[in-house]
Design a protein around this motif. Structure first.
Motif, PDB file in Angstrom:
ATOM      1  N   VAL B  62      -4.242 111.934  50.200  1.00  0.00           N
ATOM      2  CA  VAL B  62      -3.819 111.476  48.872  1.00  0.00           C
ATOM      3  C   VAL B  62      -4.770 110.406  48.336  1.00  0.00           C
ATOM      4  O   VAL B  62      -5.100 110.378  47.160  1.00  0.00           O
ATOM      5  CB  VAL B  62      -2.359 110.964  48.918  1.00  0.00           C
ATOM      6  CG1 VAL B  62      -1.998 110.246  47.641  1.00  0.00           C
ATOM      7  CG2 VAL B  62      -1.417 112.131  49.177  1.00  0.00           C
ATOM      8  N   ASN B  63      -5.248 109.527  49.226  1.00  0.00           N
ATOM      9  CA  ASN B  63      -6.178 108.486  48.781  1.00  0.00           C
ATOM     10  C   ASN B  63      -7.565 109.042  48.471  1.00  0.00           C
ATOM     11  O   ASN B  63      -8.433 108.309  48.010  1.00  0.00           O
ATOM     12  CB  ASN B  63      -6.343 107.408  49.857  1.00  0.00           C
ATOM     13  CG  ASN B  63      -5.071 106.621  50.019  1.00  0.00           C
ATOM     14  OD1 ASN B  63      -4.161 106.728  49.200  1.00  0.00           O
ATOM     15  ND2 ASN B  63      -4.986 105.837  51.077  1.00  0.00           N
ATOM     16  N   GLY B  64      -7.772 110.314  48.787  1.00  0.00           N
ATOM     17  CA  GLY B  64      -9.061 110.922  48.488  1.00  0.00           C
ATOM     18  C   GLY B  64     -10.150 110.561  49.480  1.00  0.00           C
ATOM     19  O   GLY B  64     -11.332 110.746  49.201  1.00  0.00           O
ATOM     20  N   ASN B  65      -9.765 110.047  50.655  1.00  0.00           N
ATOM     21  CA  ASN B  65     -10.782 109.667  51.629  1.00  0.00           C
ATOM     22  C   ASN B  65     -11.122 110.782  52.602  1.00  0.00           C
ATOM     23  O   ASN B  65     -12.077 110.673  53.358  1.00  0.00           O
ATOM     24  CB  ASN B  65     -10.322 108.451  52.433  1.00  0.00           C
ATOM     25  CG  ASN B  65     -10.121 107.256  51.547  1.00  0.00           C
ATOM     26  OD1 ASN B  65     -10.900 107.031  50.637  1.00  0.00           O
ATOM     27  ND2 ASN B  65      -9.064 106.508  51.788  1.00  0.00           N
ATOM     28  N   GLY B  66     -10.312 111.816  52.611  1.00  0.00           N
ATOM     29  CA  GLY B  66     -10.591 112.888  53.556  1.00  0.00           C
ATOM     30  C   GLY B  66      -9.866 114.143  53.154  1.00  0.00           C
ATOM     31  O   GLY B  66      -9.007 114.125  52.277  1.00  0.00           O
ATOM     32  N   ILE B 295      -6.378 117.821  61.530  1.00  0.00           N
ATOM     33  CA  ILE B 295      -7.720 117.240  61.646  1.00  0.00           C
ATOM     34  C   ILE B 295      -8.198 116.946  60.228  1.00  0.00           C
ATOM     35  O   ILE B 295      -8.230 117.839  59.378  1.00  0.00           O
ATOM     36  CB  ILE B 295      -8.691 118.209  62.350  1.00  0.00           C
ATOM     37  CG1 ILE B 295      -8.129 118.598  63.723  1.00  0.00           C
ATOM     38  CG2 ILE B 295     -10.074 117.578  62.488  1.00  0.00           C
ATOM     39  CD1 ILE B 295      -9.003 119.546  64.511  1.00  0.00           C
ATOM     40  N   VAL B 296      -8.511 115.701  59.988  1.00  0.00           N
ATOM     41  CA  VAL B 296      -8.930 115.277  58.656  1.00  0.00           C
ATOM     42  C   VAL B 296     -10.380 114.818  58.736  1.00  0.00           C
ATOM     43  O   VAL B 296     -10.732 114.038  59.617  1.00  0.00           O
ATOM     44  CB  VAL B 296      -8.055 114.105  58.160  1.00  0.00           C
ATOM     45  CG1 VAL B 296      -8.511 113.638  56.795  1.00  0.00           C
ATOM     46  CG2 VAL B 296      -6.603 114.516  58.117  1.00  0.00           C
ATOM     47  N   ALA B 297     -11.214 115.323  57.836  1.00  0.00           N
ATOM     48  CA  ALA B 297     -12.624 114.942  57.873  1.00  0.00           C
ATOM     49  C   ALA B 297     -13.050 114.347  56.545  1.00  0.00           C
ATOM     50  O   ALA B 297     -12.447 114.596  55.503  1.00  0.00           O
ATOM     51  CB  ALA B 297     -13.491 116.154  58.189  1.00  0.00           C
ATOM     52  N   LYS B 298     -14.077 113.522  56.616  1.00  0.00           N
ATOM     53  CA  LYS B 298     -14.593 112.894  55.408  1.00  0.00           C
ATOM     54  C   LYS B 298     -15.450 113.891  54.617  1.00  0.00           C
ATOM     55  O   LYS B 298     -15.185 114.149  53.458  1.00  0.00           O
ATOM     56  CB  LYS B 298     -15.437 111.679  55.799  1.00  0.00           C
ATOM     57  CG  LYS B 298     -15.597 110.676  54.693  1.00  0.00           C
ATOM     58  CD  LYS B 298     -16.425 109.491  55.190  1.00  0.00           C
ATOM     59  CE  LYS B 298     -16.784 108.563  54.052  1.00  0.00           C
ATOM     60  NZ  LYS B 298     -15.760 107.583  53.758  1.00  0.00           N
ATOM     61  N   ASP B 299     -16.485 114.435  55.281  1.00  0.00           N
ATOM     62  CA  ASP B 299     -17.386 115.353  54.579  1.00  0.00           C
ATOM     63  C   ASP B 299     -17.322 116.777  55.115  1.00  0.00           C
ATOM     64  O   ASP B 299     -17.454 117.723  54.359  1.00  0.00           O
ATOM     65  CB  ASP B 299     -18.830 114.855  54.684  1.00  0.00           C
ATOM     66  CG  ASP B 299     -18.967 113.459  54.106  1.00  0.00           C
ATOM     67  OD1 ASP B 299     -18.460 113.248  52.983  1.00  0.00           O
ATOM     68  OD2 ASP B 299     -19.549 112.583  54.762  1.00  0.00           O
ATOM     69  N   ALA B 300     -17.157 116.880  56.425  1.00  0.00           N
ATOM     70  CA  ALA B 300     -17.193 118.212  57.042  1.00  0.00           C
ATOM     71  C   ALA B 300     -16.077 119.075  56.468  1.00  0.00           C
ATOM     72  O   ALA B 300     -15.009 118.585  56.119  1.00  0.00           O
ATOM     73  CB  ALA B 300     -17.032 118.088  58.550  1.00  0.00           C
ATOM     74  N   SER B 301     -16.348 120.375  56.341  1.00  0.00           N
ATOM     75  CA  SER B 301     -15.301 121.244  55.841  1.00  0.00           C
ATOM     76  C   SER B 301     -14.934 122.316  56.865  1.00  0.00           C
ATOM     77  O   SER B 301     -14.075 123.140  56.611  1.00  0.00           O
ATOM     78  CB  SER B 301     -15.718 121.879  54.521  1.00  0.00           C
ATOM     79  OG  SER B 301     -16.990 122.458  54.654  1.00  0.00           O
ATOM     80  N   SER B 302     -15.586 122.295  58.016  1.00  0.00           N
ATOM     81  CA  SER B 302     -15.190 123.204  59.085  1.00  0.00           C
ATOM     82  C   SER B 302     -15.412 122.503  60.413  1.00  0.00           C
ATOM     83  O   SER B 302     -16.096 121.479  60.477  1.00  0.00           O
ATOM     84  CB  SER B 302     -16.018 124.482  59.034  1.00  0.00           C
ATOM     85  OG  SER B 302     -17.332 124.200  59.460  1.00  0.00           O
ATOM     86  N   ILE B 303     -14.816 123.073  61.461  1.00  0.00           N
ATOM     87  CA  ILE B 303     -14.967 122.474  62.784  1.00  0.00           C
ATOM     88  C   ILE B 303     -16.444 122.450  63.182  1.00  0.00           C
ATOM     89  O   ILE B 303     -16.920 121.471  63.764  1.00  0.00           O
ATOM     90  CB  ILE B 303     -14.164 123.285  63.823  1.00  0.00           C
ATOM     91  CG1 ILE B 303     -12.693 123.399  63.403  1.00  0.00           C
ATOM     92  CG2 ILE B 303     -14.289 122.671  65.209  1.00  0.00           C
ATOM     93  CD1 ILE B 303     -11.965 122.099  63.310  1.00  0.00           C
ATOM     94  N   GLU B 304     -17.162 123.534  62.874  1.00  0.00           N
ATOM     95  CA  GLU B 304     -18.573 123.623  63.249  1.00  0.00           C
ATOM     96  C   GLU B 304     -19.357 122.435  62.710  1.00  0.00           C
ATOM     97  O   GLU B 304     -20.281 121.949  63.352  1.00  0.00           O
ATOM     98  CB  GLU B 304     -19.190 124.933  62.720  1.00  0.00           C
ATOM     99  CG  GLU B 304     -18.802 126.181  63.511  1.00  0.00           C
ATOM    100  CD  GLU B 304     -17.375 126.642  63.245  1.00  0.00           C
ATOM    101  OE1 GLU B 304     -16.775 126.180  62.245  1.00  0.00           O
ATOM    102  OE2 GLU B 304     -16.846 127.451  64.041  1.00  0.00           O
ATOM    103  N   GLU B 305     -18.961 121.986  61.532  1.00  0.00           N
ATOM    104  CA  GLU B 305     -19.706 120.878  60.915  1.00  0.00           C
ATOM    105  C   GLU B 305     -19.423 119.538  61.577  1.00  0.00           C
ATOM    106  O   GLU B 305     -20.034 118.527  61.247  1.00  0.00           O
ATOM    107  CB  GLU B 305     -19.380 120.797  59.410  1.00  0.00           C
ATOM    108  CG  GLU B 305     -20.078 121.882  58.621  1.00  0.00           C
ATOM    109  CD  GLU B 305     -19.637 121.894  57.169  1.00  0.00           C
ATOM    110  OE1 GLU B 305     -19.371 120.813  56.610  1.00  0.00           O
ATOM    111  OE2 GLU B 305     -19.553 122.996  56.601  1.00  0.00           O
TER     112      GLU B 305
END
Lengths: 248, 337
Positions: B62-66, B295-305
């Motif tokens: 919600v905060n847009g961080n991930g 799993i929340v990520a900042k930039d990655a959009s897949s596990i591979e990343e």
């Protein structure tokens, strides 16, 4: 005598193990030697790696602390005005334990990358700085007044007075300052690693072992490693003192 | 002099390990921290991703961080999460009262008619905004008893990962089945469930006792505990609840061990780890939720990343730890610390 002390310690240890959950000395010794060079399964690192990580942090931070504390200590001892400014500040900040700085450090260093690492280095810096400064300041201040006066009567340049009169006298203070500062820094890093995550380090190792549970021998092995390194650092520096100042 | 050389050599060996390697290729670096810190660290860039439970997942979103790259429901359907445990399993009256209140509260939460009220309770309990709570509630499955098969699977994971120091034999059980029968104590839940099936408004006899209940700070999974208090279910069965807040499950298990609490809402992970490793004698009498992590990520959009990135988990041997290991294995990535 030393051997007797060690035997007594081990005997007492067995006694305590018999009535509490403390693992027996031989169990701890076994775990210790296995983990020294074999990685522990949960964290996948050896005790030596954890120790190295902690040590690296301490050395970095202490080096920083000493490079400020030592010159500042000597100069303040020579210059009354500066001493009047610096000593009250030091006396006010010195009684605050390094650990009390942890929350503040997180807040202050939050905008920096690697907040945790920077905070840990800062905490060790605080721990190492004050004892070192006090020791250097005290020894440098106690340069015999007659010697200084004599040097001045002979119109020795300030640079020479510093090099040939003050420095040799403050050397003892510098060396004990480094020794005590490193000792306090070493204690601070272990505690700092326990409070925040650091990925590696002896404090972190002990904490994770506790959290996963059932690993009292590992916990004590980690503590033993802290003790061994602390002892080694102290002994090494005492030897160095004798090497640098053979007249003592 | 000889001694000095020996000491110097030892120190040199120690320092030799100092060359800290960067996170290697094809590897994910794992660090541990509390979920509260994860949200903050993700924002500041101290970590690249985290695995945590609600409401922290939604807070970061919600905060847009991930953004969520995998929910735990995708990775491990019906995985165990929070449970209700007790040291007083043999006090049948007490356990019945506790389980009854818990079941009533869970049904209250799951009843769509109460949605507005539940969201309000959730906001009060966690101190988070409506937006965060709304988002979080979508991913939590509030349950009455954990899926036993998945619990056994979790136990197997712990065993395989070398997290368990003791075998069930050392704990005094003949076999693992024996252990699970005692540890996953479902009898009372089955009884309460059948009674409620016969008559929806059945209330067990009043026990007139004070009970100390532990729970975790702002853990939305444990909402049933808060609802049971607010809706007066505990007082209906004559229970005076003394709530004790803990920072994490490990501390709460310590509370069980030291006799500070008799009942507790906590994660299945610390409950199992400390039950086995430190022989803290608790039994699980009800479940609070399953799934509800991500799993929340900042930039990655897949596990591979996530290769070469730093990912935070709440602790080693937690369900979140295994969630990460499971996806990493699938993606052919290795986990390092």
């Amino acid at each position: 005598m030393r051997l007797k002390g060690a035997i007594l310690l081990i005997f007492l240890w067995y006694l305590v193990s018999a009535i509490t959950e403390l693992p027996h000395p031989h169990e701890v010794a076994e775990t210790f030697f296995i983990l020294l060079f074999n990685s522990e399964p949960v964290l996948g690192k050896t005790l030596v790696q954890h120790a190295a990580a902690s040590l690296l942090r301490v050395l970095t931070a202490s080096l920083l602390a000493f490079s400020i504390a030592i010159p500042l200590g000597i100069v303040s001892a020579l210059n009354r005005t500066l001493a009047e400014v610096v000593t009250p500040m030091v006396e006010a900040l010195r009684p605050i334990p390094p650990l009390a700085w942890i929350p503040l450090a997180y807040v202050i260093f939050a905008p920096l990358p690697n907040t945790v690492q920077v905070s840990q280095i800062f905490i060790v810096f605080v721990g190492a700085f004050f004892p070192c400064f006090v020791s250097v300041f005290d020894y440098s201040r106690n340069v015999p007044e007659e010697l200084l006066e004599m040097a001045r009567v002979f119109k020795a340049p300030e640079r020479l007075i510093l090099r040939d009169v003050v420095l040799p006298h403050s050397l003892q203070g510098v060396l004990s300052g480094i020794r005590i500062g490193l000792g306090v820094g070493w204690m601070s890093i272990i505690a700092a690693e326990m409070i925040a995550t650091s990925g590696e380090g002896l404090g972190y190792f002990i904490l994770v072992m506790y959290e996963v549970g059932g690993r009292t021998a590992e916990i004590v092995a980690g503590m033993a490693m802290i003790g061994v390194i602390g002892y080694l650092m102290n002994t090494l520096l005492l030897k160095a003192e004798r090497l640098v100042m053979p007249w003592r | 002099m000889k001694r000095l050389v020996a000491i110097a050599v030892t120190l040199a060996i120690l320092l030799a390990g100092c060359q800290q390697a960067e996170v290697g290729e094809g590897k994910i670096k794992v660090v541990t921290m509390s979920p509260r810190d994860m949200v903050e660290q993700l924002k500041l860039g101290g970590i690249d991703a985290f695995v945590a439970w609600e409401p922290f997942v939604s807070e970061a979103v919600v905060n847009g961080n991930g953004k969520i790259i995998a929910t735990s429901a995708d990775i491990w359907p019906n995985h165990p999460c929070c449970v209700v445990a007790t040291t007083e399993k043999d006090d049948r009256e007490l356990v019945t009262a506790i389980v009854w209140a818990h079941v009533k509260a869970t049904r209250f939460i799951n009843n769509p008619d109460n949605r507005e009220k539940v969201i309000e309770y959730a906001m009060e309990f966690t101190g988070k905004s409506r937006e965060v709570v709304d988002e979080a509630m979508k991913r939590i499955k509030f349950i009455e008893y954990p899926d036993e098969e998945e619990f056994v699977k979790y136990f197997e994971n712990l065993k395989r990962g070398g997290y368990l120091k003791k075998s069930v034999k050392e704990l005094g059980y003949e076999s693992e089945d024996d252990f699970f029968q005692d540890f996953l104590y479902k009898d009372v839940y089955d009884y309460v469930n059948s009674k409620l099936a016969e008559n929806e408004s059945w209330v067990p006899e009043k026990v007139n006792k004070t009970v100390r209940v532990g729970y975790l700070t702002a853990d939305l999974h444990q909402l049933a505990f808060y609802v049971a208090m607010k809706e007066g279910y505990y007082s209906q069965v004559g229970l005076l609840v003394e709530a004790k807040e803990f920072a994490n499950g490990v501390m709460e298990m310590e509370g069980f061990k030291n006799g500070e609490i008799e009942v507790g809402y906590l994660g299945g992970a610390p409950a199992t780890l400390k039950r086995v490793n430190d022989d803290v004698r608790i039994s699980i009498i009800a479940g609070a939720n399953s799934e509800g992590s991500a799993i929340v990520a900042k930039d990655a959009s897949s596990i591979e990343e996530l290769a070469g990135k730093k990912v935070a988990i709440p602790g080693f041997g937690t369900v979140q730890d295994f969630l990460l290991r499971m996806v990493a294995e699938k993606a052919g990535l290795e986990i390092t610390t």
